[in-house]
Scaffold this motif. Sequence first.
Motif, mmCIF file in Angstrom:
data_model
loop_
_atom_site.group_PDB
_atom_site.id
_atom_site.type_symbol
_atom_site.label_atom_id
_atom_site.label_comp_id
_atom_site.label_asym_id
_atom_site.label_seq_id
_atom_site.Cartn_x
_atom_site.Cartn_y
_atom_site.Cartn_z
ATOM 1 N N MET A 1 0.840 -1.176 0.000
ATOM 2 C CA MET A 1 0.000 0.000 0.000
ATOM 3 C C MET A 1 0.889 1.245 0.000
ATOM 4 O O MET A 1 1.861 1.322 0.717
ATOM 5 N N SER A 2 0.540 2.220 -0.791
ATOM 6 C CA SER A 2 1.296 3.465 -0.844
ATOM 7 C C SER A 2 0.943 4.318 0.368
ATOM 8 O O SER A 2 -0.175 4.295 0.858
ATOM 9 N N HIS A 3 1.909 5.085 0.836
ATOM 10 C CA HIS A 3 1.654 5.952 1.975
ATOM 11 C C HIS A 3 2.656 7.100 1.973
ATOM 12 O O HIS A 3 3.696 7.044 1.339
ATOM 13 N N TYR A 4 2.289 8.142 2.700
ATOM 14 C CA TYR A 4 3.184 9.277 2.860
ATOM 15 C C TYR A 4 4.053 9.064 4.081
ATOM 16 O O TYR A 4 3.634 8.467 5.062
ATOM 17 N N GLY A 5 5.269 9.591 3.996
ATOM 18 C CA GLY A 5 6.158 9.535 5.153
ATOM 19 C C GLY A 5 5.699 10.528 6.200
ATOM 20 O O GLY A 5 4.800 11.330 5.983
ATOM 21 N N PRO A 16 5.705 1.525 -2.592
ATOM 22 C CA PRO A 16 6.261 0.180 -2.585
ATOM 23 C C PRO A 16 5.943 -0.625 -3.845
ATOM 24 O O PRO A 16 6.505 -1.685 -4.057
ATOM 25 N N VAL A 17 5.038 -0.126 -4.695
ATOM 26 C CA VAL A 17 4.698 -0.826 -5.939
ATOM 27 C C VAL A 17 5.009 0.110 -7.101
ATOM 28 O O VAL A 17 4.128 0.790 -7.622
ATOM 29 N N PRO A 18 6.262 0.189 -7.537
ATOM 30 C CA PRO A 18 6.609 1.100 -8.630
ATOM 31 C C PRO A 18 6.041 0.616 -9.964
ATOM 32 O O PRO A 18 5.633 -0.534 -10.102
ATOM 33 N N MET A 19 6.028 1.525 -10.921
ATOM 34 C CA MET A 19 5.552 1.186 -12.263
ATOM 35 C C MET A 19 6.495 0.178 -12.902
ATOM 36 O O MET A 19 7.699 0.191 -12.624
ATOM 37 N N PRO A 20 5.984 -0.656 -13.785
ATOM 38 C CA PRO A 20 6.864 -1.588 -14.502
ATOM 39 C C PRO A 20 7.895 -0.837 -15.350
ATOM 40 O O PRO A 20 7.670 0.308 -15.746
ATOM 41 N N GLU A 21 9.003 -1.468 -15.613
ATOM 42 C CA GLU A 21 10.102 -0.842 -16.360
ATOM 43 C C GLU A 21 9.688 -0.415 -17.768
ATOM 44 O O GLU A 21 10.174 0.575 -18.293
#
Length: 153
Positions: A1-5, A16-21
Amino acid sequence: MSHYGTPERGTPYNNPVPMPEHVPHVDEIGATSAPLKSASFFIGEKCREFNEDFMLCKSQKRPDQCLLEGRRVTRCAADLLEKMRAACAQEFETHWKCLENNNQEFYLCRKQERPLNACMFTKYGLRKTIPGTPKGHTPIHEVEKPIHKAVQK
């Protein structure tokens, strides 16, 4: 899950789930709803082919397989917004601020919209076209004395 620091620690956004290359990076547009609504008809005209490719892809495949096409739409819209800010900055800002202050209602900002439409046509040849306008009728944004006006109490 994405979150702000945490802002106190100054940690950056963590994805934590970056775009595919294979999907090229495109920066976010970074505009609020009023500038996007002000530019919406011009984005629709300028980016029509990219948007149609994206919608066709989504209708034939899973949405996650259409990231490349979606990035093309975003890149086109971002490019047009930059051009609008460069060539028609005053007209664009006046129109979107009117939308911002008038509950995003186009009919309350026709006076501010006309100079923006003229500038975009002069500089880029883009004309505001409202889909579904009957043939032979004046489009609502070109009516000189509209029936719909702001209600003053």
